[in-house]
Design an enzyme around this catalytic site. Structure first.
Site, PDB file in Angstrom:
ATOM      1  CB  CYS A   2      -0.871   0.030   1.236  1.00  0.00           C
ATOM      2  SG  CYS A   2      -1.867  -1.440   1.439  1.00  0.00           S
ATOM      3  NE  ARG A  28       4.613   1.865  -0.802  1.00  0.00           N
ATOM      4  CZ  ARG A  28       5.560   1.843   0.117  1.00  0.00           C
ATOM      5  NH1 ARG A  28       6.690   2.456  -0.113  1.00  0.00           N
ATOM      6  NH2 ARG A  28       5.394   1.238   1.263  1.00  0.00           N
ATOM      7  CD1 TRP A  74      -0.225  -5.573  -4.061  1.00  0.00           C
ATOM      8  CD2 TRP A  74      -0.160  -6.652  -2.104  1.00  0.00           C
ATOM      9  NE1 TRP A  74       0.283  -6.835  -4.288  1.00  0.00           N
ATOM     10  CE2 TRP A  74       0.328  -7.519  -3.105  1.00  0.00           C
ATOM     11  CE3 TRP A  74      -0.225  -7.121  -0.796  1.00  0.00           C
ATOM     12  CZ2 TRP A  74       0.761  -8.815  -2.846  1.00  0.00           C
ATOM     13  CZ3 TRP A  74       0.205  -8.418  -0.524  1.00  0.00           C
ATOM     14  CH2 TRP A  74       0.695  -9.241  -1.544  1.00  0.00           C
ATOM     15  CG  ASN A  98       1.764   0.143   4.108  1.00  0.00           C
ATOM     16  OD1 ASN A  98       1.481  -1.026   3.863  1.00  0.00           O
ATOM     17  ND2 ASN A  98       2.987   0.618   3.963  1.00  0.00           N
ATOM     18  N   GLY A  99      -0.206  -1.849   6.142  1.00  0.00           N
ATOM     19  CA  GLY A  99       0.220  -2.819   7.150  1.00  0.00           C
ATOM     20  C   GLY A  99      -0.887  -3.814   7.426  1.00  0.00           C
ATOM     21  CD  GLU A 473      17.481 -11.864  -9.711  1.00  0.00           C
ATOM     22  OE1 GLU A 473      17.013 -12.526  -8.773  1.00  0.00           O
ATOM     23  OE2 GLU A 473      17.008 -10.773 -10.058  1.00  0.00           O
ATOM     24  CE  LYS A 477      14.399 -10.133 -11.769  1.00  0.00           C
ATOM     25  NZ  LYS A 477      14.448  -9.448 -10.588  1.00  0.00           N
ATOM     26  CD  GLU A 480      10.331 -10.436 -10.356  1.00  0.00           C
ATOM     27  OE1 GLU A 480       9.647 -10.202  -9.346  1.00  0.00           O
ATOM     28  OE2 GLU A 480      11.542 -10.189 -10.394  1.00  0.00           O
ATOM     29  CG  HIS A 496      19.959 -36.732  -9.166  1.00  0.00           C
ATOM     30  ND1 HIS A 496      20.413 -38.011  -8.983  1.00  0.00           N
ATOM     31  CD2 HIS A 496      21.057 -35.962  -9.385  1.00  0.00           C
ATOM     32  CE1 HIS A 496      21.739 -38.020  -9.052  1.00  0.00           C
ATOM     33  NE2 HIS A 496      22.153 -36.784  -9.305  1.00  0.00           N
ATOM     34  CE  LYS A 597      11.445  -2.012  -6.587  1.00  0.00           C
ATOM     35  NZ  LYS A 597      12.220  -3.003  -7.359  1.00  0.00           N
TER      36      LYS A 597
END
Ligand code: M6R
Length: 602
Positions: A2, A28, A74, A98-99, A473, A477, A480, A496, A597
């Site tokens: 948020c 964000r 969010w 926010n939280g 990484e 990338k 996402e 395996h 973010k």
């Protein structure tokens, strides 16, 4: 997650200013937005989806106002919807948050027994009602907020307006970021300085346990005893142009292209940096590196360098899992936490746990003044500048760069760096910019690879040693931003089990930079090729004369460097392959679905 911005001003443009600030917080991540602005009363407008939807609604009415609080949500508790969007209003209190209020169910029961009714499933509506309830008891706004916050478990940053004081914003925070901004025309409370940079660079940080009363011409900080607290006014070093695309199609692309300067600056700044001397590596019996997502992948590269070259045992742990390794944390542990935003809740929780256990904590952080940077014993900033794209690029490579300088410092302290090697390393690090620019020049090659993979749904990355961390990484990338399923595997591990997934045409991206492991990785690629894989082989100029025809459908060659910088070059190529693939798949590159973010909830 948020984003919050509140503004109270001498003028009547609070709505436009907060909406423009909200746009700077879009990075964000959010799924709905809303605003409360005051006239002779509080007006609330909310909308699902993009801020543009909210703006559209605002065009339908008079928005002259000298006080507003705005929010991007969010979703955590309750689906993304107009009803669940903030601001929430109960009784005489309007609030954005926010939280997460973890004990909201309990508080809700308590409030229902006192006659409160609820319209949404959100924890925020409960927090609003609780402050309203406390205000009715105390008849004092600051006391009401302090009393309510003492009941809240979890994290919060609040901007609050009361019906009987329509030009004042009250603000407080715990474990979620919030800064106060000062301008000649009015004052702000926002999630971070990016929201206010178009109007001011002057800001103060709110510490936990502080409560702020914001009027258009004066801001007063209080502690829980309602004593006035004097605050330092800081000047932001980032400016508004850094929050623009500056001609690039996407922030991600701009940030990828900023890497040559960002990384070179880190090496110029830190290669000989004496401030590292206060990290005495000989004092600790082990190093833990803790982080999330890409920062954790950067940590794995750091682990490889510290173990291989400085001969120090290192454990890398995902921050949300670190508490389960509690028994291993002692006063002789050096904990390194790595975070671009400096606000990641899991990483923050890990650092707090380690400090409780007496460990010494070093932070590698980008966002100056962020919570993690303030709570660690020593902070090493990456100074990568603002990163807006949700998928980190320069954030990750700058973390690798700082970790590589830490490893070199540890080698020196352990007497493991002779003059000749030091010369080689110095030459490598201090000339990285040109090599990174070379990697960026290969646009056609990355696009060509993207064209060959973008219509597949599954893909594998394989590599050994340091290359296996790089694969992680590269895979993240791609996942996402392009929504392609991809897995990263140690090249030797594929056979395996997972090799059963390789069928005709399955793309396999193999990375082989390490001299000693090169032939082994080639053999593993051949194993996949024999089962029909479409192989993309990434290596360095040290192997450019190798005969790739037998096993590689596409080849990418990056400049050969030492292992201290090699990951940075290879990942940059992988970032561009992911970028071009996501573009072909017409994805929302800078704001991938469901992602935030700055992940400020655990
Ligand atoms: O701000 P942080 O470095 O603490 O963030 C950690 C992760 O959330 C972050 O790296 C995430 O994995 C990114 N989306 C990766 O691109």
């Amino acid at each position: 997650m948020c984003g919050i911005i509140g503004y109270t001003t001498k003028k009547d443009n609070a709505v436009n200013v907060t909406i423009s600030g909200l746009k700077n917080l879009e990075y964000r991540g959010y799924d709905s937005s809303g605003i409360a602005f005051t006239t002779d009363r509080v007006n609330i407008i909310k909308s699902k989806g993009k801020i543009a939807n909210l703006e559209e609604k605002l065009t339908q009415q008079d928005i002259s106002s000298c006080c507003a609080i705005a929010h991007t949500r969010w979703a955590t508790h309750g689906e993304p919807s107009e009803m669940n969007a903030h601001p929430h209003r109960v009784g005489s209190v309007t609030l954005v948050h926010n939280g997460i209020i973890e004990n909201y169910s309990q508080l809700k029961e308590e409030l229902i027994s006192k006659g409160y009714e609820f319209k949404t499933q959100t924890d925020t509506e409960v927090a609003t009602a609780y402050i309203d309830y406390c205000y009715k008891q105390t008849k004092d706004k600051l006391q009401a907020i302090i009393q309510a916050c003492s009941k809240f478990r979890g994290s919060y940053a609040f901007n609050i307006i009361f019906d009987d004081e329509l030009q004042t914003i009250y603000a407080t925070r715990k474990d979620s970021p919030l800064v106060i901004g000062y301008s000649h025309e009015g004052n702000f409370a926002a999630s971070d300085v990016s929201a206010i940079l178009n109007y001011t660079k002057q800001y103060s940080l709110i510490d936990e346990g502080e409560f702020v009363k914001i009027n258009k011409d004066v801001v007063t900080f209080y502690n829980t005893k309602l004593q006035i607290v004097q605050k330092e006014i800081k000047t932001a070093t980032w400016d508004a142009t850094q929050y623009q695309k500056n001609g690039y199609d996407h922030f991600m692309l701009k940030e990828i292209f900023e890497q040559p300067d960002v990384i070179q600056n880190i090496y110029n700044r830190y290669y000989d940096d004496c401030s590292y001397n206060d990290i005495d590596f000989t004092k600790f019996d082990k190093i833990h590196i803790v982080a999330c997502g890409s920062a954790m992948h950067a940590s794995l590269v750091g682990k490889y360098l510290l173990q291989t070259y400085a001969k120090i045992p290192v454990m890398v742990e995902i921050a949300s899992e670190y508490r389960y390794a509690e028994e291993l944390i002692t006063p002789s542990t050096l904990l390194i936490v790595v975070s671009q935003s400096g606000e990641t809740a899991d990483t923050l929780a890990a650092l707090r746990l380690a400090k409780e256990k007496g460990a010494y904590v070093v932070g590698i952080v980008n966002a100056v003044g962020s919570t993690i940077s303030r709570e660690v014993d020593k902070c090493i900033y990456t100074y990568a500048g603002p990163e807006i794209a949700v998928a980190t690029t320069k954030g990750y490579t700058s973390q690798v760069a700082v970790l590589s300088t830490l490893a070199i410092n540890a080698m020196k302290q352990n007497g493991l760096l002779d003059a000749e090697n030091e010369k080689t390393l110095k030459n490598d690090l201090l000339n990285i910019k040109e090599k990174l620019e070379d990697v960026l020049k290969n646009k056609e090659k990355y696009l060509d690879i993207a064209k060959s993979i973008y219509n597949h749904e599954d893909l594998f990355f394989i590599g050994r040693g340091i290359d296996s961390s790089i694969c992680m990484e590269g895979s993240l990338k791609l996942k996402e931003i392009s929504y392609m399923h991809s897995e990263s595997y140690s090249a030797g591990e594929l056979k395996h089990g997972t090799i059963s997934l390789i069928e005709n045409g399955t793309p396999v991206i193999a990375i082989a930079t390490n001299e000693e492991l090169f032939e082994k990785t080639v053999s593993n690629v051949k194993e996949t090729k024999a089962r029909g894989a479409f192989s993309i082989f990434i290596t360095t100029s040290a192997h450019q004369d190798y005969n790739f025809d037998e096993f590689a459908d596409k080849v990418v060659i990056v400049p050969n460097t030492t292992e201290f910088t090699q990951a940075i070059l290879v990942v940059t190529a992988l970032q561009l392959i992911a970028y071009e693939t996501a573009k072909l798949r017409k994805c929302d590159i800078d704001k991938p679905r469901n992602l935030a973010k700055s992940v400020t909830v655990e």
